[in-house]
Write a protein that holds these residues in place. Structure first.
Motif, mmCIF file in Angstrom:
data_model
loop_
_atom_site.group_PDB
_atom_site.id
_atom_site.type_symbol
_atom_site.label_atom_id
_atom_site.label_comp_id
_atom_site.label_asym_id
_atom_site.label_seq_id
_atom_site.Cartn_x
_atom_site.Cartn_y
_atom_site.Cartn_z
ATOM 1 N N TRP A 132 -15.851 -13.361 -50.572
ATOM 2 C CA TRP A 132 -17.010 -12.513 -50.712
ATOM 3 C C TRP A 132 -18.022 -12.844 -50.655
ATOM 4 N N ILE A 133 -18.552 -14.438 -50.778
ATOM 5 C CA ILE A 133 -19.879 -15.061 -50.414
ATOM 6 C C ILE A 133 -19.654 -15.081 -48.818
ATOM 7 N N GLY A 134 -18.751 -15.401 -48.001
ATOM 8 C CA GLY A 134 -18.793 -15.605 -46.781
ATOM 9 C C GLY A 134 -18.909 -14.234 -46.142
ATOM 10 N N SER A 135 -18.502 -12.993 -46.646
ATOM 11 C CA SER A 135 -18.493 -11.732 -46.222
ATOM 12 C C SER A 135 -19.937 -11.281 -46.342
ATOM 13 N N ALA A 136 -20.654 -11.666 -47.687
ATOM 14 C CA ALA A 136 -21.798 -11.219 -47.901
ATOM 15 C C ALA A 136 -22.939 -12.033 -46.934
ATOM 16 N N LEU A 137 -22.545 -13.246 -46.587
ATOM 17 C CA LEU A 137 -23.543 -14.022 -45.910
ATOM 18 C C LEU A 137 -23.581 -13.377 -44.615
ATOM 19 N N ALA A 138 -22.367 -12.940 -43.969
ATOM 20 C CA ALA A 138 -22.292 -12.564 -42.380
ATOM 21 C C ALA A 138 -22.753 -11.214 -42.538
ATOM 22 N N LEU A 139 -22.806 -10.169 -43.625
ATOM 23 C CA LEU A 139 -23.413 -8.998 -43.525
ATOM 24 C C LEU A 139 -24.725 -9.243 -43.587
ATOM 25 N N ILE A 140 -25.413 -10.033 -44.344
ATOM 26 C CA ILE A 140 -26.900 -10.289 -44.464
ATOM 27 C C ILE A 140 -27.385 -10.559 -43.008
ATOM 28 N N VAL A 141 -26.699 -11.537 -42.480
ATOM 29 C CA VAL A 141 -27.200 -12.152 -41.352
ATOM 30 C C VAL A 141 -27.088 -10.978 -40.103
ATOM 31 N N SER A 142 -25.879 -9.976 -40.216
ATOM 32 C CA SER A 142 -25.687 -9.158 -39.155
ATOM 33 C C SER A 142 -26.766 -7.895 -39.377
ATOM 34 N N PHE A 143 -27.290 -7.598 -40.599
ATOM 35 C CA PHE A 143 -27.835 -6.323 -40.734
ATOM 36 C C PHE A 143 -29.285 -6.657 -41.401
ATOM 37 N N ALA A 144 -29.773 -7.796 -41.601
ATOM 38 C CA ALA A 144 -31.276 -7.932 -42.037
ATOM 39 C C ALA A 144 -32.103 -7.690 -40.929
ATOM 40 N N TRP A 145 -31.770 -7.579 -39.925
ATOM 41 C CA TRP A 145 -32.771 -7.325 -38.780
ATOM 42 C C TRP A 145 -33.114 -5.757 -38.849
ATOM 43 N N LEU A 146 -32.017 -4.911 -39.524
ATOM 44 C CA LEU A 146 -32.745 -3.643 -39.686
ATOM 45 C C LEU A 146 -33.745 -3.077 -40.802
ATOM 46 N N LEU A 147 -34.075 -4.377 -41.345
ATOM 47 C CA LEU A 147 -35.050 -4.112 -42.474
ATOM 48 C C LEU A 147 -36.355 -4.201 -41.847
ATOM 49 N N ILE A 148 -36.732 -4.653 -40.650
ATOM 50 C CA ILE A 148 -37.946 -4.858 -39.677
ATOM 51 C C ILE A 148 -38.412 -3.473 -39.479
ATOM 52 N N ASN A 149 -39.515 -3.298 -40.014
ATOM 53 C CA ASN A 149 -40.090 -1.831 -39.741
ATOM 54 C C ASN A 149 -39.316 -0.618 -40.237
ATOM 55 N N ASN A 150 -38.431 -0.841 -41.156
ATOM 56 C CA ASN A 150 -37.617 0.102 -41.561
ATOM 57 C C ASN A 150 -36.647 0.832 -40.787
ATOM 58 N N SER A 151 -36.158 -0.080 -39.928
ATOM 59 C CA SER A 151 -35.303 0.375 -38.734
ATOM 60 C C SER A 151 -34.047 0.955 -38.989
ATOM 61 N N TRP A 152 -33.775 0.725 -40.431
ATOM 62 C CA TRP A 152 -32.555 1.197 -40.793
ATOM 63 C C TRP A 152 -32.333 2.603 -40.978
ATOM 64 N N ILE A 153 -33.768 3.311 -41.204
ATOM 65 C CA ILE A 153 -33.744 4.525 -41.368
ATOM 66 C C ILE A 153 -33.263 5.457 -40.027
ATOM 67 N N PRO A 154 -33.949 5.278 -38.922
ATOM 68 C CA PRO A 154 -33.389 5.770 -37.767
ATOM 69 C C PRO A 154 -32.050 5.630 -37.287
ATOM 70 N N PHE A 155 -31.562 4.336 -37.695
ATOM 71 C CA PHE A 155 -30.191 3.818 -37.369
ATOM 72 C C PHE A 155 -29.336 4.570 -38.134
ATOM 73 N N LEU A 156 -29.588 4.872 -39.417
ATOM 74 C CA LEU A 156 -28.674 5.824 -40.170
ATOM 75 C C LEU A 156 -28.878 7.254 -39.857
ATOM 76 N N GLN A 157 -29.793 7.753 -39.535
ATOM 77 C CA GLN A 157 -30.044 9.195 -39.133
ATOM 78 C C GLN A 157 -29.196 9.269 -37.846
ATOM 79 N N SER A 158 -29.228 8.389 -36.940
ATOM 80 C CA SER A 158 -28.392 8.563 -35.684
ATOM 81 C C SER A 158 -26.904 8.575 -36.112
ATOM 82 N N LEU A 159 -26.413 7.610 -36.975
ATOM 83 C CA LEU A 159 -25.168 7.805 -37.281
ATOM 84 C C LEU A 159 -24.611 9.040 -38.129
ATOM 85 N N LYS A 160 -25.509 9.628 -38.817
ATOM 86 C CA LYS A 160 -25.308 10.941 -39.523
ATOM 87 C C LYS A 160 -25.238 12.041 -38.726
ATOM 88 N N LEU A 161 -26.224 12.086 -37.590
ATOM 89 C CA LEU A 161 -26.176 13.170 -36.649
ATOM 90 C C LEU A 161 -24.962 12.916 -35.854
#
Length: 444
Positions: free
Chosen positions: A267-296
């Motif tokens: 679980w530590i290995g998976s958590a670290l991989a997820l943080i490295v993979s998705f932390a970039w979406l925190l830049i300028n709240n990129s996760w908001i349009p990303f999730l909006q597109s997935l929902k659409l």
């Protein structure tokens, strides 16, 4: 026929398969469904012929044949999918230090007329989703950036770079399958069912879809788990989620499997991989349009569905309109409940039973989805080769009927072809899960 003669047939069959793929990739337009279908049938038959003959051949011969087929497609422009312009566009955005998640391609060109050039305008014209935010996770964006940086604003160079990455991933899959087949004492002949499968070659090498890399990471996670390297296993699983999100649905299977559930390192290995993979979406709240597109995407598009289409027709009769907005979350909820139920009920005791559960989860997910693009099958199919299940193998043939929509000027799907596809799949599912000899597996 002697064994030597049978062995000699394999290179000839691979040559025939290569000629068929060359025609599909370079000569036959995607709207010519019947010719595409005929060639696909020949390719599938060729794969099965090699499978039946491969007891007389070394795996090296199969590997070289499949690799040469893939290399013959390196210069082809994808015929059956127009996703690649978005890949190259996102790569250009990252190369220019722009955030591909914050603006749609249409809006970006309007907002940045000084940065417009013929290459970007051409990508916009080729794109199938210029009015939508990017839905590709950050790991994908890194690969897109590599294609843009090396491609130097040349479409063909960008395609070749993306294809090269995917071919290297395919090579990795082959050798992981080889290693895992040995570990699980599975017949090596099954290698040809993946390595020469026309859907796999057409959709990964031909159409540049990244499900092959998802399968690569899942196989790496499985091998690490078999070797008791649970931290590394979790990291590879986390990276698979970072590649395509969908492997997240396997989380309940890891909770039901004792070795991963009890392993802090997993679980530590998976958590670290997820943080490295998705932390970039925190830049300028990129996760908001990303999730909006997935929902659409989840609430608007429909393609090659099965159960969803049946229920949707009932909705038309009752409500008088398309109930996709109401139906999609209901089916997603049913999928979640089904995944949790089977993960709890089966409780895998070894890695092979865990993989069998993964196959069931992928199958359950796909038959309940409103959008089932052919390449979505590839991870589940690759994993199914470790089991005695044939449904995904049959589906890799039957899914060719979904390509009929490309032959219609309005991309209208035919209910007849959908019926043929899912009838074959239903028979295969019955054979795998509901015959008296295998029915006990559902409750095991």
């Amino acid at each position: 026929m002697s064994q030597k003669q049978k062995k000699g047939l394999i290179p000839l069959i691979c040559l025939l398969i290569s000629a068929g793929f060359f025609c599909l990739a370079y000569l036959i337009p995607r709207d010519n469904f019947w010719l595409t279908f005929a060639i696909y049938c020949v390719l599938f038959a060729g794969m099965l012929a090699v499978y039946l003959l491969s007891k007389q051949a070394k795996w090296q011969l199969i590997f070289v044949g499949g690799l040469l087929i893939r290399l013959s497609l390196v210069l082809a422009i994808p015929q059956w999918s127009d996703d690649y312009p978005r890949f190259l566009w996102d790569g250009e955005m990252v190369k220019m230090c722009e955030n591909p998640y914050l603006e749609t391609p249409e809006n970006w060109l309007q907002s940045n007329p000084e940065a417009t050039n013929p290459y970007l305008e051409n990508l916009l014209d080729l794109m199938n989703s210029p009015a939508y935010f990017s839905v590709y996770p950050p790991i994908n964006q890194g690969i897109f950036y590599l294609a843009a940086a090396i491609g130097s604003q040349d479409v063909l160079k960008g395609i070749v770079l993306l294809r090269s990455v995917l071919i290297f991933g395919e090579i990795g899959i082959f050798f992981l399958l080889l290693r895992l087949f040995g570990y699980f004492k599975r017949s090596l002949e099954k290698l040809s069912l993946y390595w020469l499968n026309p859907l796999v070659i057409m959709e990964i090498t031909g159409n540049l879809h990244f499900e092959g890399l998802v399968l690569l990471l899942l196989l790496a996670s499985l091998l690490a788990l078999c070797k008791q390297k649970t931290g590394l296993s979790g990291a590879f699983w986390g990276m698979a989620i970072g590649m395509k999100l969908l492997p997240l649905m396997l989380i309940s299977s890891f909770f039901s499997f004792g070795k991963s559930r009890k392993s802090k390192s997993f679980w530590i290995g998976s958590a670290l991989a997820l943080i490295v993979s998705f932390a970039w979406l925190l830049i300028n709240n990129s996760w908001i349009p990303f999730l909006q597109s997935l929902k659409l995407y989840q609430g608007k598009f429909e393609f090659n569905a099965s159960i969803y289409y049946l229920i949707r027709e009932v909705g038309f009769w009752i409500q008088g309109y398309n109930i996709i907005g109401e139906l999609t979350p209901i089916l997603s909820g049913i999928t979640l409940v089904g995944i949790l139920y089977f993960s709890w009920k089966r409780k895998p005791e070894n890695p092979l039973q865990l993989v069998d559960l993964w196959v069931m989860i992928y199958l359950l997910y796909l038959i309940l989805q409103p959008v089932v693009h052919p390449w979505y099958l590839i991870p589940g199919f690759g994993l199914s080769l470790f089991t005695n299940k044939k449904a995904f193998l049959i589906w890799t043939f039957a899914v060719i009927f979904s390509y009929q929509a490309y032959g219609d000027p309005n991309y209208q799907e035919s209910s007849v072809f959908l019926f043929l596809e899912y009838t074959l799949l239903a028979i295969a599912i019955y054979w795998d899960y509901f015959r008296s000899s295998t029915k006990f597996l559902l409750t095991k």
